[in-house]
Design an enzyme around this catalytic site. Structure first.
Site, PDB file in Angstrom:
ATOM      1  N   TYR A   6     -41.973  34.248  29.933  1.00  0.00           N
ATOM      2  CA  TYR A   6     -41.206  35.403  29.433  1.00  0.00           C
ATOM      3  C   TYR A   6     -41.806  36.741  29.869  1.00  0.00           C
ATOM      4  O   TYR A   6     -41.739  37.710  29.117  1.00  0.00           O
ATOM      5  CB  TYR A   6     -41.139  35.384  27.888  1.00  0.00           C
ATOM      6  N   TYR A 133     -31.062  29.842  19.022  1.00  0.00           N
ATOM      7  CA  TYR A 133     -32.018  29.460  20.071  1.00  0.00           C
ATOM      8  C   TYR A 133     -32.330  27.982  19.902  1.00  0.00           C
ATOM      9  O   TYR A 133     -32.753  27.551  18.826  1.00  0.00           O
ATOM     10  CB  TYR A 133     -33.314  30.280  19.992  1.00  0.00           C
ATOM     11  N   ASP A 223     -31.440  21.561  14.023  1.00  0.00           N
ATOM     12  CA  ASP A 223     -32.594  21.796  14.886  1.00  0.00           C
ATOM     13  C   ASP A 223     -33.679  22.412  14.011  1.00  0.00           C
ATOM     14  O   ASP A 223     -33.704  23.620  13.791  1.00  0.00           O
ATOM     15  CB  ASP A 223     -32.196  22.725  16.046  1.00  0.00           C
ATOM     16  N   LYS A 250     -42.594  21.438  17.470  1.00  0.00           N
ATOM     17  CA  LYS A 250     -43.627  22.409  17.098  1.00  0.00           C
ATOM     18  C   LYS A 250     -44.700  21.868  16.144  1.00  0.00           C
ATOM     19  O   LYS A 250     -45.705  21.349  16.602  1.00  0.00           O
ATOM     20  CB  LYS A 250     -42.960  23.677  16.561  1.00  0.00           C
TER      21      LYS A 250
END
Ligand SMILES: *Cc1c(COP(=O)(O)O)cnc(C)c1O
Length: 402
Positions: A6, A133, A223, A250
């Site tokens: 990014y 996202y 999600d 995660k």
């Protein structure tokens, strides 16, 4: 050369070099700082946790990895058993993969093929949220909705297979009324939209979504790559509203190694089960069910249960609310708090320029993005450490907490 994420490599400022890490603390050659980001929200038990480190070491002495194609092993079996009892409802079927993006891809593939297997070929579309996202791979970018991430899709023109709606019940009802025949699934980050700007919304939206999915036979995908394992103040949002497919990543391994899982319920699993080879799920990441990842994930979940992490998260929320009470500034649009997440949304992203270095000098690692200054701390943080993080945030606006 390392190509960093990014970042415009030409103008990027040097990243902080980490030489050691323990608990909530990261050490650079110059100083120590609290990781208020938990390494992209994953390191929930802090760094160098003796139990987690030992889990990896002892498995590495046996074997680190064998593939799941034609082979199986105890760590992956024990983790899938654990997930089966730890997760709500009949979310019992764990498909492992190496990252959250891939696990979301698997969920979307499952939803599409579920209907193909039933001969319902017209259900090609996905319903998702604005500001969603779901990862950086192509299909996840497509169901996602954030300028910073989906720019590349513009090269391909209009998105035909995805319908985006805001988190409003009216828009939800309209979308189902209009599109239900062509939808295979509705995918959401439940309650907390992370990378799209730390947006929080109400449970009633998800309750209604569940009802509509049931009525129209559309699969509901949560999600929870970011929200899972307590971040919203719920163990999983799936404890409140049960999805058909749940995606975790995660924090699954306590942030020790990349791993993720797509967990299907009985109905979805049954949609693939049978004598026809063509109805099988054709997917298989090389490192799925990695033995080191499974060993550490199992210990991470055990710690989460044994040491009452939900109480820790509740305390983090209480302290955060207390410290942020009455805090405001004309440059701030809103301060949002949910469980182990606090976000100060500013009106103009430029307001946050220079904050990272400012925080660093106060012993805090922070990584603002879009209009968001936020903290998602490791759950093992002490009150004093948490106050230090929140004080740095407040001090930036010239309002010290002390
Ligand atoms: C981070 C994230 C992903 C992607 O996970 P990776 O492991 O980075 O591929 C997917 N969904 C959500 C909600 C996330 O926060």
């Amino acid at each position: 050369m390392i190509w960093y994420p990014y970042q415009q490599m030409k103008t990027m400022k040097d990243p902080y070099r980490i030489i050691d890490a323990k608990g909530v603390w990261l050490r650079t050659p110059e100083r120590e700082m609290i990781d208020s980001v938990s390494s992209w929200w994953s390191v929930i038990h802090g760094y160098k946790h003796p139990v987690l480190t030992e889990a990896i070491k002892s498995q590495a002495d046996i074997f680190s990895h064998v593939m799941l194609g034609g082979l199986t092993h105890e760590p992956v079996q024990r983790l899938s058993d654990k997930l089966q009892s730890f997760l709500p409802g009949d979310l019992n079927y764990s498909f492992f993969s190496d990252s959250g993006s891939v696990a979301v891809e698997v969920a979307l593939k499952m939803a599409l093929q579920y209907y193909v297997n039933r001969g319902e070929m017209e259900r090609t579309k996905v319903l998702s949220l604005t500001h969603a996202y779901h990862g950086d791979t192509f299909k996840t970018m497509e169901v996602g909705d954030d300028e910073d991430y989906h720019f590349i899709l513009e090269a391909y023109g209009e998105k035909k297979d995805v319908i985006h709606i805001p988190t409003e019940i009216l828009a939800l009802e309209e979308a189902f009324e209009k599109h239900h025949r062509e939808l295979n699934c509705f995918i959401v980050e439940p309650l907390l939209q992370g990378a799209g700007g730390m947006r929080m919304y109400d449970l009633s939206f998800l309750v209604r979504a569940r009802e509509l999915c049931d009525r129209y036979g559309v699969l509901l995908i949560f999600d929870e790559v970011a929200t899972g394992f307590g971040r919203t103040g719920n163990r999983f949002v799936a404890d409140k509203v049960l999805p058909d497919i749940l995606v975790l990543g995660k924090a699954l391994t306590g942030g020790y190694i990349g791993h993720a899982v797509t967990v299907a319920n009985q109905k979805v699993y049954d949609g693939f089960y049978g004598d026809e080879p063509e109805k099988a799920l054709m997917h298989g990441p090389t490192f799925m069910g990695n033995a080191l990842a499974c060993s550490v994930a199992l210990k991470s979940i055990e710690l989460f249960e044994q040491e009452d992490y939900m109480a820790k998260i509740c305390r983090i929320e209480e302290i955060t609310r207390r410290e942020m009470a009455g805090f405001s500034d004309e440059r701030i649009r809103e301060v949002r708090i949910m469980g182990g997440c606090v976000c100060v949304e500013v009106k103009d992203a430029d307001t946050l320029k220079g904050y990272q270095q400012f925080a660093y000098e106060r012993g805090v690692f922070s990584r603002p993005f879009l209009n968001c200054m936020y903290a998602m701390v490791p759950y093992v943080i002490s009150e004093e450490e948490l106050v230090q993080v929140l004080d740095a945030m407040k001090a930036w606006f010239g309002k010290r907490g002390d």
